[in-house]
Design an enzyme around this catalytic site. Structure first.
Site, PDB file in Angstrom:
ATOM      1  N   GLY A 100      -3.438   8.837 -12.554  1.00 33.51           N
ATOM      2  CA  GLY A 100      -2.538   8.119 -13.444  1.00 33.51           C
ATOM      3  C   GLY A 100      -1.677   7.193 -12.623  1.00 33.51           C
ATOM      4  NE  ARG A 119       5.252   3.029 -13.771  1.00 36.64           N
ATOM      5  CZ  ARG A 119       5.616   2.136 -12.851  1.00 36.64           C
ATOM      6  NH1 ARG A 119       5.602   0.852 -13.145  1.00 36.64           N
ATOM      7  NH2 ARG A 119       5.994   2.533 -11.654  1.00 36.64           N
ATOM      8  CB  CYS A 167      -1.230   1.584  -8.374  1.00 38.60           C
ATOM      9  SG  CYS A 167       0.385   1.110  -7.736  1.00 38.60           S
ATOM     10  CG  PHE A 190      -1.903  -1.159   1.231  1.00 35.20           C
ATOM     11  CD1 PHE A 190      -3.040  -1.153   0.445  1.00 35.20           C
ATOM     12  CD2 PHE A 190      -1.664  -2.271   2.023  1.00 35.20           C
ATOM     13  CE1 PHE A 190      -3.926  -2.223   0.447  1.00 35.20           C
ATOM     14  CE2 PHE A 190      -2.537  -3.344   2.042  1.00 35.20           C
ATOM     15  CZ  PHE A 190      -3.677  -3.323   1.255  1.00 35.20           C
ATOM     16  CE  LYS A 192       1.569  10.855  -5.407  1.00 36.71           C
ATOM     17  NZ  LYS A 192       1.153   9.901  -4.362  1.00 36.71           N
ATOM     18  N   GLY A 238      -8.922  17.511 -10.221  1.00 32.86           N
ATOM     19  CA  GLY A 238      -7.769  17.678 -11.098  1.00 32.86           C
ATOM     20  C   GLY A 238      -8.043  17.116 -12.475  1.00 32.86           C
TER      21      GLY A 238
END
Length: 450
Positions: free
Chosen positions: A259, A330, A262, A151, A323, A255
């Site tokens: 992306g 990716r 995950c 996580f 981010k 936003g």
């Protein structure tokens, strides 16, 4: 402390290996990429993640973190073997398990004594049994296969590992349970619980968590679209609903879509699993569709402002990573922005604090995009600024300095990092997500909304 093998040194594997070494274990990481292994042996990190370099350097210098290309070197004596391998989506959206199962095939003949094989990769329900069957076909040694989903949030992954909200372990074996307690000794406590469950539930927990978070993001982006239509402010709505403890404030920032490595593949994989089992999980399909639409939202605003005529225009692009605090591009919305605008004849001058090298490789064939090593250099003479990633250095930028560098004071903000009223006072046209556009440079009769 114990010897631990980590197979795969991608984002999850390298963070896991370095953190386990930081806990005092002897860790040997395995990767088939010879050049990558050589770089890590020289002390070079192959990826950017805040806090990882210091942990990595210390573990290597103290002799607790090692690297090899040979699985046979890592397995003997390892009490725990983590599989941190890629599970990319196939053409149908299902997780591709060839890397995980390929290593499982190779592990069997190497196992001579009991070990716990730990699925750290994000894998569909039932994978632990597949891994178990493949290993068992090649060994007579006792072993257990455990599901231990990661996580980790890129940008705060080291903290996520060392101070986890929870550690999920799927196993029915008491022997494996005791090993996992030792692996994570010093990490779990009452505030950071280690939760045991069956393997299937652990595998599904990872997909359920990511799919729920992506749904939450997508819901807020849909609300943002409605805000633009009715004249509401999505930031005010976010504060209003986020203060409800049943909803919470996290993952409510509007936003240009999610992306990364995950969310996109995990939602597709969960949808595929449900579909295969006869469940029409329409909510997930709607999330995928809505996010695809959202990733085109900033370009729509740009085209509306310039009446569709962007050929020959130059746009500064701040941010390429999906981010902040990562170099991961990716499924990054910025890549789509570049591709779609340059296809219409626009030129892009891009800057990202960490992701530029990855972007250069990904966009190497696009002659209409160039890169700069300074965010203000990207602005010089540009017809507008586009913001695709919420890096702190962008938030700290002075609107006055931005205005001075641009050919005209026009900003399209896909991450809502500036206050609209500040931008109005500074004399900008400023379009963001889920908030009324600010137009301080044209007469009211000429202004356009988008």
């Amino acid at each position: 402390m114990m010897k631990i093998a980590v197979v795969g040194t991608g984002y999850v594997g390298l963070v896991t290996g370095a953190c386990l070494a930081g806990l005092g274990h002897e860790v040997i990481c395995v990767d088939s990429d010879t050049s990558k292994v050589e770089r890590m042996r020289r002390g070079e990190l192959p990826l950017y993640e805040p806090g990882l370099e210091e942990l990595f350097d210390t573990a290597v210098s103290e002799g607790r973190l090692h690297f090899t290309t040979a699985l046979a070197e890592a397995v003997p004596g390892a009490a725990a073997i983590f599989l941190a391998l890629p599970t990319p989506p196939g053409a149908d959206g299902a997780a591709d398990l060839r890397f995980v199962l390929g290593v499982a095939d190779n592990l069997g003949p190497l196992l001579k004594e009991y070990a716990v094989i730990i699925d750290k990769s994000t894998v569909p329900v039932g994978t632990s049994q597949k891994v178990r069957d493949r290993i068992a076909a090649g060994t007579q040694a006792a072993f257990d296969v455990v599901s231990n989903p990661e996580f980790l949030q890129e940008g705060i992954a080291v903290r996520n590992f060392m101070e986890p909200s929870r550690i999920v372990v799927g196993t029915r074996s008491e022997r494996a349970r005791s090993i996992m307690l030792e692996v994570y000794q010093g990490v779990y406590d009452d505030e950071h619980p280690l939760i045991f469950m069956d393997e299937q539930s652990a595998e599904l927990t990872k997909y359920a968590a990511n799919s729920f978070l992506a749904t939450k993001i997508t819901f807020m982006n849909e609300i943002a679209g409605l805000c633009e239509r009715v004249g509401a402010d999505v930031d005010m709505v976010r504060r209003g609903i986020g203060s409800d403890p049943r909803i919470g404030e996290h993952f409510l920032q509007a936003g240009i879509g999610y992306g990364g490595s995950c969310f996109p593949k995990d939602i597709q994989a969960l949808y595929h699993t449900a579909h295969e089992l006869g469940q029409d999980f329409t909510l997930l399909q709607d999330v995928i569709t809505a996010n695809t639409d959202q990733q085109g939202r900033l370009q729509q605003k740009v085209l509306a402002y310039f009446d569709g005529q962007v050929s020959g225009k130059t746009f500064a692009l701040w941010g390429i990573a999906f981010k902040a605090d990562t170099d991961d591009i990716r499924e990054a919305p910025a890549l789509r922005i570049v591709t779609e605008l340059t296809a219409k004849g626009a030129k892009i001058v891009a800057y990202d604090p960490e992701a530029t090298n990855n972007a250069r490789r990904a966009l190497s064939g696009n002659k209409n995009v160039t890169f700069t090593d300074d965010h203000f250099a990207a602005l010089q003479g540009a017809d507008a600024l586009l913001i695709a990633t919420e890096w702190g250095v962008f938030r700290a930028a002075s609107p006055e300095a931005i205005k001075q560098a641009l050919a005209q004071p026009v900003v399209f903000d896909g991450r809502n990092i500036f206050d609209p009223e500040v931008m109005r006072s500074a004399g900008f046209y400023y379009a963001s997500i889920g908030r009324n556009p600010v137009d301080a440079i044209r007469p009211a009769s000429d202004s356009q909304t988008s």
